[in-house]
Design an enzyme around this catalytic site. Structure first.
Site, PDB file in Angstrom:
ATOM      1  N   ASP A  50      40.600  25.969   9.449  1.00  0.00           N
ATOM      2  CA  ASP A  50      41.759  25.247   9.986  1.00  0.00           C
ATOM      3  C   ASP A  50      42.112  24.124   9.018  1.00  0.00           C
ATOM      4  OD1 ASP A  50      39.808  23.249  10.453  1.00  0.00           O
ATOM      5  OD2 ASP A  50      39.483  23.997  12.484  1.00  0.00           O
ATOM      6  N   ASP A  52      43.075  20.087   8.465  1.00  0.00           N
ATOM      7  CA  ASP A  52      43.070  18.730   9.009  1.00  0.00           C
ATOM      8  C   ASP A  52      43.859  17.836   8.064  1.00  0.00           C
ATOM      9  OD1 ASP A  52      41.009  19.353  11.120  1.00  0.00           O
ATOM     10  OD2 ASP A  52      39.857  19.806   9.318  1.00  0.00           O
ATOM     11  N   ASP A 133      32.133  11.851   7.289  1.00  0.00           N
ATOM     12  CA  ASP A 133      30.691  12.094   7.365  1.00  0.00           C
ATOM     13  C   ASP A 133      30.053  12.421   6.006  1.00  0.00           C
ATOM     14  OD1 ASP A 133      32.058  14.516   7.426  1.00  0.00           O
ATOM     15  OD2 ASP A 133      31.126  15.259   9.267  1.00  0.00           O
TER      16      ASP A 133
HETATM   17  P1  ATP Z   1      35.327  23.123   9.697  1.00  0.00           P
HETATM   18  O1  ATP Z   1      35.419  24.154   8.655  1.00  0.00           O
HETATM   19  O2  ATP Z   1      34.208  23.331  10.646  1.00  0.00           O
HETATM   20  O3  ATP Z   1      36.637  22.827  10.380  1.00  0.00           O
HETATM   21  P2  ATP Z   1      35.654  20.442   8.745  1.00  0.00           P
HETATM   22  O4  ATP Z   1      34.969  19.695   7.655  1.00  0.00           O
HETATM   23  O5  ATP Z   1      37.126  20.629   8.603  1.00  0.00           O
HETATM   24  O6  ATP Z   1      34.898  21.803   8.892  1.00  0.00           O
HETATM   25  P3  ATP Z   1      36.214  19.244  11.290  1.00  0.00           P
HETATM   26  O7  ATP Z   1      35.320  19.137  12.454  1.00  0.00           O
HETATM   27  O8  ATP Z   1      37.441  20.079  11.383  1.00  0.00           O
HETATM   28  O9  ATP Z   1      35.298  19.706  10.078  1.00  0.00           O
HETATM   29  O10 ATP Z   1      36.626  17.755  10.902  1.00  0.00           O
HETATM   30  C1  ATP Z   1      37.573  17.468   9.884  1.00  0.00           C
HETATM   31  C2  ATP Z   1      37.122  16.308   9.025  1.00  0.00           C
HETATM   32  O11 ATP Z   1      36.987  15.137   9.846  1.00  0.00           O
HETATM   33  C3  ATP Z   1      35.740  16.498   8.395  1.00  0.00           C
HETATM   34  O12 ATP Z   1      35.828  17.182   7.191  1.00  0.00           O
HETATM   35  C4  ATP Z   1      35.306  15.066   8.200  1.00  0.00           C
HETATM   36  O13 ATP Z   1      35.917  14.498   7.069  1.00  0.00           O
HETATM   37  C5  ATP Z   1      35.871  14.361   9.428  1.00  0.00           C
HETATM   38  N1  ATP Z   1      34.884  14.343  10.526  1.00  0.00           N
HETATM   39  C6  ATP Z   1      34.774  15.225  11.541  1.00  0.00           C
HETATM   40  N2  ATP Z   1      33.786  14.891  12.379  1.00  0.00           N
HETATM   41  C7  ATP Z   1      33.258  13.759  11.907  1.00  0.00           C
HETATM   42  C8  ATP Z   1      32.207  12.900  12.342  1.00  0.00           C
HETATM   43  N3  ATP Z   1      31.511  13.175  13.433  1.00  0.00           N
HETATM   44  N4  ATP Z   1      31.957  11.787  11.613  1.00  0.00           N
HETATM   45  C9  ATP Z   1      32.677  11.508  10.509  1.00  0.00           C
HETATM   46  N5  ATP Z   1      33.660  12.281  10.053  1.00  0.00           N
HETATM   47  C10 ATP Z   1      33.959  13.390  10.722  1.00  0.00           C
HETATM   48 MG    MG Z   2      38.408  21.485  10.057  1.00  0.00          MG
END
Ligand code: ATP
Ligand code: MG
Length: 436
Positions: A50, A52, A133
């Site tokens: 997805d 962000d 994170d």
């Molecule tokens: P995925 O492929 O699972 O979507 P993602 O890295 O995009 O991986 P998301 O949960 O969609 O993860 O979150 C988007 C972004 O928001 C992360 O890449 C990170 O930068 C930030 N983020 C999400 N959760 C946290 C958290 N608990 N603490 C700090 N930053 C976070």
């Molecule tokens: Mg994501």
């Protein structure tokens, strides 16, 4: 910072919806960047799950720009822009929580364990990067200049395949213990190593997970176990003492070397992974049902020690113990609870096939899940001849004509069939002695 020709991110690799959101924010006078998994996965040569987006527009300003926008979250307020089945997550740049801001409980709030109950202090893009994170998740792509901005040395960690927390490790885990789960998840999903300092305190801090609300644990359960990497995640979670926050009863049984339960859930998870990786449908209810099946049987045995209760009553009594207990860890939505119960009840129904019963079970909306579950059980209890025969019977039943099915039912001479007395033959109740 990487210029356009130094990285593989390009507009063709973004979804049209993500591009729309980026352009609309820019046109509205705001900064907007693709961030997180969208940039990271493209750098790794993977297709992002997805997209962000991070921006300096506040949630209210975002909402004013998009009709299809919902503001969500209290702990972490953000905007969801909805395009049919696709949701683009837009977050306002986060800033540091200093003393002064911590007085406003609406934007910043901490628990006694250092957990951030509110993370809604806004800041600049470089502050936002420090609030993310992992370094690999703090990469920003701009559709204005096509550059990738790297404020935390994430590109190097992507290249070396390292999951490294940003900032002081213990503080970051205390702020949000779910980051421990995320470290594991990114390592297994992206085939990376968790960096030594990021890894070191996890076991010692694992108990912080007890403070995570059950509703969030359900979301994390889906990401961990319904993602094609359930087996790998399970093994890591057990190693780091984190599995018990998902399934306490299962964790305890595993600690007591319940080998049958271990083989059963491993097989269920491996099947789930295989199905997901083949683009087949899975329901979380099946895995929940598998996790709790043997603990449920234990409850039934405990409740019904001298077999004084009808099996159905013992089953429902056990259900009333095990479900509320499990719900304290993971808030399983009602619709999945219903399917779990159906799968369990079908185990009994599939065993009793005489008369119209087999056909009734066959027409049950969850027959397929119940049958798959039966197969799984028979594979694990390989010394249970009756169960093996039952599984084979149902496999055959589905592969023959209706006439042959009728014959199959007629030829059942199970103990239940012969034992069952017809109502007509039932003895008359003994007349009560007259009372005075
Ligand atoms: P995925 O492929 O699972 O979507 P993602 O890295 O995009 O991986 P998301 O949960 O969609 O993860 O979150 C988007 C972004 O928001 C992360 O890449 C990170 O930068 C930030 N983020 C999400 N959760 C946290 C958290 N608990 N603490 C700090 N930053 C976070
Ligand atoms: Mg994501």
């Amino acid at each position: 910072m990487l210029s356009r020709d130094q990285h593989p991110v390009s507009r063709q690799l973004l979804s049209p919806s993500a591009l729309k959101v980026l352009y609309r924010l820019n046109k509205g006078g705001y900064d907007a960047y693709l961030v997180g998994g969208g940039v990271r996965d493209i750098l790794l040569g993977l297709k992002p799950k997805d997209f962000d987006i991070a921006t300096n527009a506040t949630p209210e300003q975002i909402k004013a720009l998009f009709r299809n926008c919902r503001l969500i979250g209290r702990r972490f307020r953000l905007a969801h822009i909805v395009f049919g089945r696709e949701i683009i997550e837009v977050a306002t740049f986060r800033g540091h929580h200093d003393e002064k801001e911590q007085q406003d409980k609406k934007t910043s709030k901490q628990s006694e364990h250092g957990m951030l109950l509110r993370d809604n202090i806004y800041g600049s893009i470089d502050e936002d990067a420090q609030r993310r994170d992992f370094t690999i998740n703090a990469l920003y792509y701009s559709t204005k200049d096509f550059k990738v901005y790297d404020f935390a040395n994430g590109v190097k960690d992507v290249e070396n395949r390292v999951v490294r927390l940003i900032g002081d490790v213990e503080t970051r885990y205390r702020e949000d213990p779910v980051r421990m789960l995320r470290a594991i998840r990114f390592a297994t999903k992206l085939d990376m190593e968790i960096e030594a300092q990021t890894k070191a305190p996890i076991k010692a801090l694992s108990s912080l997970m007890a403070n995570i609300p059950a509703a969030r644990m359900f979301e994390e359960f889906l990401k961990m176990f319904i993602s094609g990497k359930a087996v790998a995640n399970f093994e890591q979670l057990r190693d780091y003492h984190l599995f018990k926050f998902f399934f306490p009863a299962v964790d305890q049984a595993l600690d007591n070397n319940d080998e049958q339960l271990e083989r059963f859930i491993m097989l269920a998870m491996a099947n789930t992974d295989k199905r997901i990786n083949n683009d087949q449908r899975v329901t979380p209810a099946f895995l929940f049902a598998a996790m709790l099946w043997y603990p449920l049987q234990n409850y039934i045995r405990q409740i019904n020690t001298n077999n004084s209760l009808p099996p159905q009553d013992a089953f429902f009594a056990a259900l009333n113990e095990i479900m509320p207990e499990q719900q304290r860890s993971i808030a399983i939505p009602k619709r999945f609870q219903g399917v779990m119960k159906d799968i369990w009840i079908l185990q009994e129904k599939l065993a009793r096939r005489e008369g119209k019963r087999a056909f009734k079970a066959y027409e049950h909306p969850k027959f397929r899940a119940g049958y798959d579950f039966l197969l799984l059980r028979s594979e694990i209890e390989s010394d249970n001849v009756q169960l093996a025969e039952l599984a084979k019977w149902w496999t055959d039943f589905q592969n023959v004509s209706n006439d042959a099915q009728v014959q199959m039912v007629k030829s059942i001479k199970g103990p239940q069939g012969s034992k069952r007395r017809s109502p007509r033959k039932r003895r008359k109740p003994i007349a009560k002695p007259p009372t005075e």
